[in-house]
Design an enzyme around this catalytic site. Sequence first.
Site, PDB file in Angstrom:
ATOM      1  N   ARG A  47      56.122  95.768  86.075  1.00 18.56           N
ATOM      2  CA  ARG A  47      57.561  95.518  86.043  1.00 18.56           C
ATOM      3  C   ARG A  47      58.350  96.787  86.371  1.00 18.56           C
ATOM      4  NH1 ARG A  47      62.383  95.581  84.785  1.00 18.56           N
ATOM      5  NH2 ARG A  47      63.416  94.381  83.149  1.00 18.56           N
TER       6      ARG A  47
ATOM      7  N   GLU B 145      61.134  76.477  86.352  1.00 14.63           N
ATOM      8  CA  GLU B 145      59.781  76.967  86.105  1.00 14.63           C
ATOM      9  C   GLU B 145      59.610  77.337  84.639  1.00 14.63           C
ATOM     10  OE1 GLU B 145      58.526  80.130  88.641  1.00 14.63           O
ATOM     11  OE2 GLU B 145      59.548  79.297  90.386  1.00 14.63           O
TER      12      GLU B 145
ATOM     13  N   GLU C 258      53.153  86.242  86.905  1.00 11.10           N
ATOM     14  CA  GLU C 258      53.038  86.713  85.521  1.00 11.10           C
ATOM     15  C   GLU C 258      51.590  86.515  85.069  1.00 11.10           C
ATOM     16  OE1 GLU C 258      55.885  87.867  84.096  1.00 11.10           O
ATOM     17  OE2 GLU C 258      55.581  87.738  81.930  1.00 11.10           O
TER      18      GLU C 258
ATOM     19  N   LYS D  93      58.877  79.882  81.722  1.00 10.48           N
ATOM     20  CA  LYS D  93      58.987  81.343  81.587  1.00 10.48           C
ATOM     21  C   LYS D  93      57.794  81.811  80.757  1.00 10.48           C
ATOM     22  CE  LYS D  93      62.308  85.090  80.892  1.00 10.48           C
ATOM     23  NZ  LYS D  93      61.442  86.126  80.344  1.00 10.48           N
TER      24      LYS D  93
ATOM     25  N   ARG E 121      54.514  91.043  84.183  1.00 14.66           N
ATOM     26  CA  ARG E 121      54.901  90.805  85.567  1.00 14.66           C
ATOM     27  C   ARG E 121      53.979  91.640  86.446  1.00 14.66           C
ATOM     28  NH1 ARG E 121      60.478  90.020  87.425  1.00 14.66           N
ATOM     29  NH2 ARG E 121      60.471  89.722  89.677  1.00 14.66           N
TER      30      ARG E 121
ATOM     31  N   PHE F  79      54.617  83.155  91.307  1.00 16.44           N
ATOM     32  CA  PHE F  79      55.871  82.432  91.521  1.00 16.44           C
ATOM     33  C   PHE F  79      56.670  82.893  92.732  1.00 16.44           C
ATOM     34  CE2 PHE F  79      56.650  85.261  87.746  1.00 16.44           C
ATOM     35  CZ  PHE F  79      57.447  86.215  88.368  1.00 16.44           C
TER      36      PHE F  79
HETATM   37  P1  ATP Z   1      62.176  90.013  79.217  1.00 12.18           P
HETATM   38  O1  ATP Z   1      62.240  91.043  78.163  1.00 12.18           O
HETATM   39  O2  ATP Z   1      62.554  88.639  78.788  1.00 12.18           O
HETATM   40  O3  ATP Z   1      60.927  90.057  80.032  1.00 12.18           O
HETATM   41  P2  ATP Z   1      63.357  91.228  81.469  1.00 12.18           P
HETATM   42  O4  ATP Z   1      64.652  91.916  81.538  1.00 12.18           O
HETATM   43  O5  ATP Z   1      62.125  91.997  81.665  1.00 12.18           O
HETATM   44  O6  ATP Z   1      63.341  90.426  80.130  1.00 12.18           O
HETATM   45  P3  ATP Z   1      64.227  88.876  82.665  1.00 12.18           P
HETATM   46  O7  ATP Z   1      65.116  89.100  83.805  1.00 12.18           O
HETATM   47  O8  ATP Z   1      64.822  88.514  81.380  1.00 12.18           O
HETATM   48  O9  ATP Z   1      63.292  90.144  82.525  1.00 12.18           O
HETATM   49  O10 ATP Z   1      63.184  87.789  82.992  1.00 12.18           O
HETATM   50  C1  ATP Z   1      62.362  87.931  84.080  1.00 12.18           C
HETATM   51  C2  ATP Z   1      60.990  88.193  83.575  1.00 12.18           C
HETATM   52  O11 ATP Z   1      60.399  86.989  83.140  1.00 12.18           O
HETATM   53  C3  ATP Z   1      60.154  88.656  84.725  1.00 12.18           C
HETATM   54  O12 ATP Z   1      60.124  90.071  84.768  1.00 12.18           O
HETATM   55  C4  ATP Z   1      58.805  88.065  84.477  1.00 12.18           C
HETATM   56  O13 ATP Z   1      57.990  89.036  83.865  1.00 12.18           O
HETATM   57  C5  ATP Z   1      59.040  86.961  83.484  1.00 12.18           C
HETATM   58  N1  ATP Z   1      58.734  85.604  83.997  1.00 12.18           N
HETATM   59  C6  ATP Z   1      57.945  84.712  83.372  1.00 12.18           C
HETATM   60  N2  ATP Z   1      57.873  83.575  84.029  1.00 12.18           N
HETATM   61  C7  ATP Z   1      58.627  83.720  85.143  1.00 12.18           C
HETATM   62  C8  ATP Z   1      58.939  82.860  86.246  1.00 12.18           C
HETATM   63  N3  ATP Z   1      58.451  81.637  86.330  1.00 12.18           N
HETATM   64  N4  ATP Z   1      59.752  83.364  87.209  1.00 12.18           N
HETATM   65  C9  ATP Z   1      60.257  84.616  87.137  1.00 12.18           C
HETATM   66  N5  ATP Z   1      59.992  85.473  86.117  1.00 12.18           N
HETATM   67  C10 ATP Z   1      59.191  85.030  85.122  1.00 12.18           C
END
Ligand code: ATP
Length: 575
Positions: free
Chosen positions: A264, A242, A294, A244, A249, A334
Amino acid sequence: MKFKKLCEYFERLEETTKRLVMFDILAGLFKEASGEDIDKIIYLSQGQLLPPFHGLEIGISEKLLIRAISDATDTPTKKVEQTFRHTGDMGRTAEELNKRKGYDLTVKQVYEELTDMAQIGGAGSVEKKIGLLSNLFKGVSPKEAKYIARFVIGRLRLGIGDPTVLEALALSIGNRELRPELERAYNLCSDLGLIAKTLLEKGMEGVRKFKVQVGYPIRMALCERLSSSEDIIQKIGKAAIEAKYDGFRVQCHKDDENVELFSRNLERTTHMFPEITMGMKKNINAKKAIIEGEALAYNEGTGELFPFQVTIQRKRKHGIEEMSKELPLKFFVFDLLYLDGVDYTEKPFLERRRKLESIIKKNEIIEPSEMFVTDDPSEIFKYLESAIERGLEGVVAKRLDAPYSAGARNFNWIKLKRSYKGELADTIDVCITGYFRGKGMRAKFGVGALLGAVYEPETDTFKTVSKIGSGFKEDEFIELKKMLDEIAIKHRHPRVDSVIDADVWVEPRYVITVMADEITRSPAHTAGRDKEGIGYALRFPRSTGFIRFDKKPEDANTVKEIIEMFNQQKQVSVG
Ligand code: ATP
């Protein structure tokens, strides 16, 4: 329990720098609490009246507090302000000026008074709040006044995280082995008070019965990271790939016409995104559902998605309607976690995804995220390139047969971003544990550098990884100093492990995102420290923005992740 007793516990918690002592004190407190009090005690210890997803804010500013203290103690506001300047702490100010004996109020009485205060709204609410708070001060002793004053302006500074409560709860029933079961319930309802109350009143049987419920946010699943598409296929085989998206979130809970949105870190954000709420009401074929995705601001004319810095303007308390016209949102969904009586978190990813696609009506706002299934690394790489060209953050690969891992970061979801030469592929989130006053130019701001730490879930501690002195604008330094002084504590917090002495220690509360050139081994930091005393450190760290209000301290990157990133930087990476 008497509120005075709770304050004695707070005092003991404040005194200690030892992690195990902190757990013991908390476990003792929980053991002493009745079923009627335990939830309130937990919320109050964490500086809140209810878990953040209720969105209940007390709405007392420093100014209002000064007026309430003045009123309750018959002291002119000027004198209250003077005492505050002298003590630097509203708690000690209230304590010094209050000379009453108090009526020995119970935790329940104080909690209810505070809740009444929070619930007052509308015309004249400010005066009413001051009146209630002043009355409360009149009914308590100096020590109680100290903690009430700190509590109402969000500066209790005890630094008790959710994992800390879970650990102490398990200790309080004399069985640490039960912690995973408590954690399971917590992952499904995000309400530690409710879990503790259930535990006390119905025992573990009650806790084991927790299940997904509309209205109670589920703690969000997160991604692990790998540095190449080959590694991803090797790790999880054929996967769903998918885009990103770099926005917010959102977890949506639909109960017929009633829709709630959570961020989040599980704060209630329903009022901020009216188009998503409306979209969920109109365009989802379901009576009850929990859906995640998102949200990003986009250009209605061209369809182009805006970067995070633009989307973030939608995070506001006022002018929401105007802003939603100026910067409308797209909501890329998603995941499906619940649908009309069926818990989907246990079902394999692909089944959740297919079902999700089938319940969305065609509309302008909500659409499924881009997704395709492949076992070919070169296809993932090609897609990553095109995603980055379109301004997206990278890709997320999802294991096809994996359940939804509530509250966990594991390889069921893997993020892949492009790495650039001389830089780590990913930014790192660190928790601020203290600051240094700085020399020269910086001295005028009062903050020269921050002491950043990563989180170690196994011990529930923050281990230092870096001093961060760049990336902030002048006005940000000034704002940082003010915010950090508000949460300053006398000594290192018991959850912080450091060999460096900060000039000012703070409660671990704020997270910042930093970029760095690389991770190196260093004796100066405690993250991942080995027997020789050598830990890991960030080289040339710079902050990429201001405080990440969407992250809790425990959302900082973990020690394990830092070590993984250190090992990955040795390998050839994509891009
Ligand atoms: P970041 O600072 O990159 O958001 P994080 O620790 O909050 O890091 P990660 O585990 O790195 O989160 O990445 C997941 C985040 O990516 C999710 O909280 C969501 O907000 C975002 N995201 C974007 N697109 C997607 C997707 N297709 N599926 C899941 N999460 C996604």
